[in-house]
Design a protein around this motif. Structure first.
Motif, PDB file in Angstrom:
ATOM      1  N   ASP A   3       0.844  -1.192   0.000  1.00  0.00           N
ATOM      2  CA  ASP A   3       0.000   0.000   0.000  1.00  0.00           C
ATOM      3  C   ASP A   3       0.879   1.241   0.000  1.00  0.00           C
ATOM      4  N   TRP A   4       0.448   2.261  -0.695  1.00  0.00           N
ATOM      5  CA  TRP A   4       1.113   3.556  -0.650  1.00  0.00           C
ATOM      6  C   TRP A   4       0.164   4.605  -1.227  1.00  0.00           C
ATOM      7  N   SER A   5       0.561   5.849  -1.097  1.00  0.00           N
ATOM      8  CA  SER A   5      -0.153   6.940  -1.756  1.00  0.00           C
ATOM      9  C   SER A   5       0.872   7.779  -2.506  1.00  0.00           C
ATOM     10  N   TRP A   6       0.396   8.441  -3.541  1.00  0.00           N
ATOM     11  CA  TRP A   6       1.264   9.299  -4.343  1.00  0.00           C
ATOM     12  C   TRP A   6       0.457  10.432  -4.931  1.00  0.00           C
ATOM     13  N   LYS A   7       1.172  11.467  -5.309  1.00  0.00           N
ATOM     14  CA  LYS A   7       0.556  12.638  -5.919  1.00  0.00           C
ATOM     15  C   LYS A   7       1.546  13.183  -6.947  1.00  0.00           C
ATOM     16  N   ILE A   8       1.038  13.583  -8.096  1.00  0.00           N
ATOM     17  CA  ILE A   8       1.897  14.174  -9.133  1.00  0.00           C
ATOM     18  C   ILE A   8       1.406  15.581  -9.448  1.00  0.00           C
ATOM     19  N   SER A   9       2.314  16.406  -9.970  1.00  0.00           N
ATOM     20  CA  SER A   9       1.909  17.743 -10.382  1.00  0.00           C
ATOM     21  C   SER A   9       1.340  17.732 -11.798  1.00  0.00           C
ATOM     22  N   ALA A 116      11.904   1.067  -4.077  1.00  0.00           N
ATOM     23  CA  ALA A 116      12.448   2.390  -4.383  1.00  0.00           C
ATOM     24  C   ALA A 116      11.389   3.224  -5.086  1.00  0.00           C
ATOM     25  N   VAL A 117      11.549   4.526  -5.041  1.00  0.00           N
ATOM     26  CA  VAL A 117      10.667   5.433  -5.772  1.00  0.00           C
ATOM     27  C   VAL A 117      11.512   6.242  -6.745  1.00  0.00           C
ATOM     28  N   MET A 118      10.867   6.704  -7.807  1.00  0.00           N
ATOM     29  CA  MET A 118      11.591   7.490  -8.804  1.00  0.00           C
ATOM     30  C   MET A 118      10.620   8.384  -9.556  1.00  0.00           C
ATOM     31  N   SER A 119      11.057   9.568  -9.849  1.00  0.00           N
ATOM     32  CA  SER A 119      10.345  10.489 -10.732  1.00  0.00           C
ATOM     33  C   SER A 119      11.376  11.011 -11.714  1.00  0.00           C
ATOM     34  N   TRP A 131       5.044  13.396  -5.102  1.00  0.00           N
ATOM     35  CA  TRP A 131       5.133  13.184  -3.664  1.00  0.00           C
ATOM     36  C   TRP A 131       4.704  11.749  -3.389  1.00  0.00           C
ATOM     37  N   TYR A 132       5.358  11.137  -2.423  1.00  0.00           N
ATOM     38  CA  TYR A 132       5.086   9.745  -2.075  1.00  0.00           C
ATOM     39  C   TYR A 132       4.746   9.666  -0.594  1.00  0.00           C
ATOM     40  N   GLY A 133       3.649   8.986  -0.288  1.00  0.00           N
ATOM     41  CA  GLY A 133       3.294   8.723   1.100  1.00  0.00           C
ATOM     42  C   GLY A 133       3.994   7.460   1.565  1.00  0.00           C
ATOM     43  N   ASP A 134       3.724   7.077   2.794  1.00  0.00           N
ATOM     44  CA  ASP A 134       4.330   5.866   3.356  1.00  0.00           C
ATOM     45  C   ASP A 134       4.007   4.652   2.500  1.00  0.00           C
ATOM     46  N   ILE A 135       5.005   3.816   2.304  1.00  0.00           N
ATOM     47  CA  ILE A 135       4.837   2.543   1.611  1.00  0.00           C
ATOM     48  C   ILE A 135       4.907   1.466   2.679  1.00  0.00           C
TER      49      ILE A 135
END
Length: 147
Positions: A3-9, A116-119, A131-135
């Motif tokens: 589970d996680w949350s994310w937001k992009i511009s 890992a996360v990447m943009s 933006w990335y919330g807790d994974i």
């Protein structure tokens, strides 16, 4: 389960996600499975917020597209979001990781070694923010026994 949350511009329109020159995504979450002592066993499942509609090599639950990474045969991309819908808002994801790994690579790829996360937007020659919330991981509910 993961589970996680994310937001992009924003998204980067006009890129072909199936080509190396279009391999930019506003947000990605990588899950690496396999034995790090044997690099040939490593596989990466890449959950992405895609820039627009993508074609799929195969589909997962609810029609989620899975397709090969243009850089390596050891990674499979899963387009959870496609396009600008939801940009600017937090979006939560909940995935059955074991099922997704098996769909992408077959059974036996269930030892997680890294997340890992990447943009990136180098191919789009633009600017983006994510933006990335807790994974976090949670145990999958057992199958309903019908009792």
């Amino acid at each position: 389960m993961i589970d996680w949350s994310w937001k992009i511009s924003r998204v980067y329109p006009g890129l072909d996600p199936h080509a190396k020159s279009g391999d930019d995504y506003p947000a990605r979450v990588y899950v690496v499975a396999g034995n790090p002592f044997f690099p040939s066993t490593l596989r990466s499942l890449v959950y992405v917020w895609a820039n627009g509609p993508v074609s799929a090599a195969h589909r997962g639950p609810n029609g989620t597209p899975f397709y090969p990474d243009p850089y390596t045969t050891q990674a499979e991309i899963v387009a959870l979001r496609q396009g600008a819908a939801g940009a600017g808002s937090w979006v939560s994801e909940h995935r059955d990781l074991r099922t997704d790994l098996a769909r992408a690579f077959g059974p036996g790829h269930d030892v997680i070694g890294a997340v890992a996360v990447m943009s990136d937007c180098d191919d789009a020659h633009g600017h983006g923010e994510a933006w990335y919330g807790d994974i976090h991981f949670e145990k999958r509910d057992p199958p309903d026994s019908g009792l």
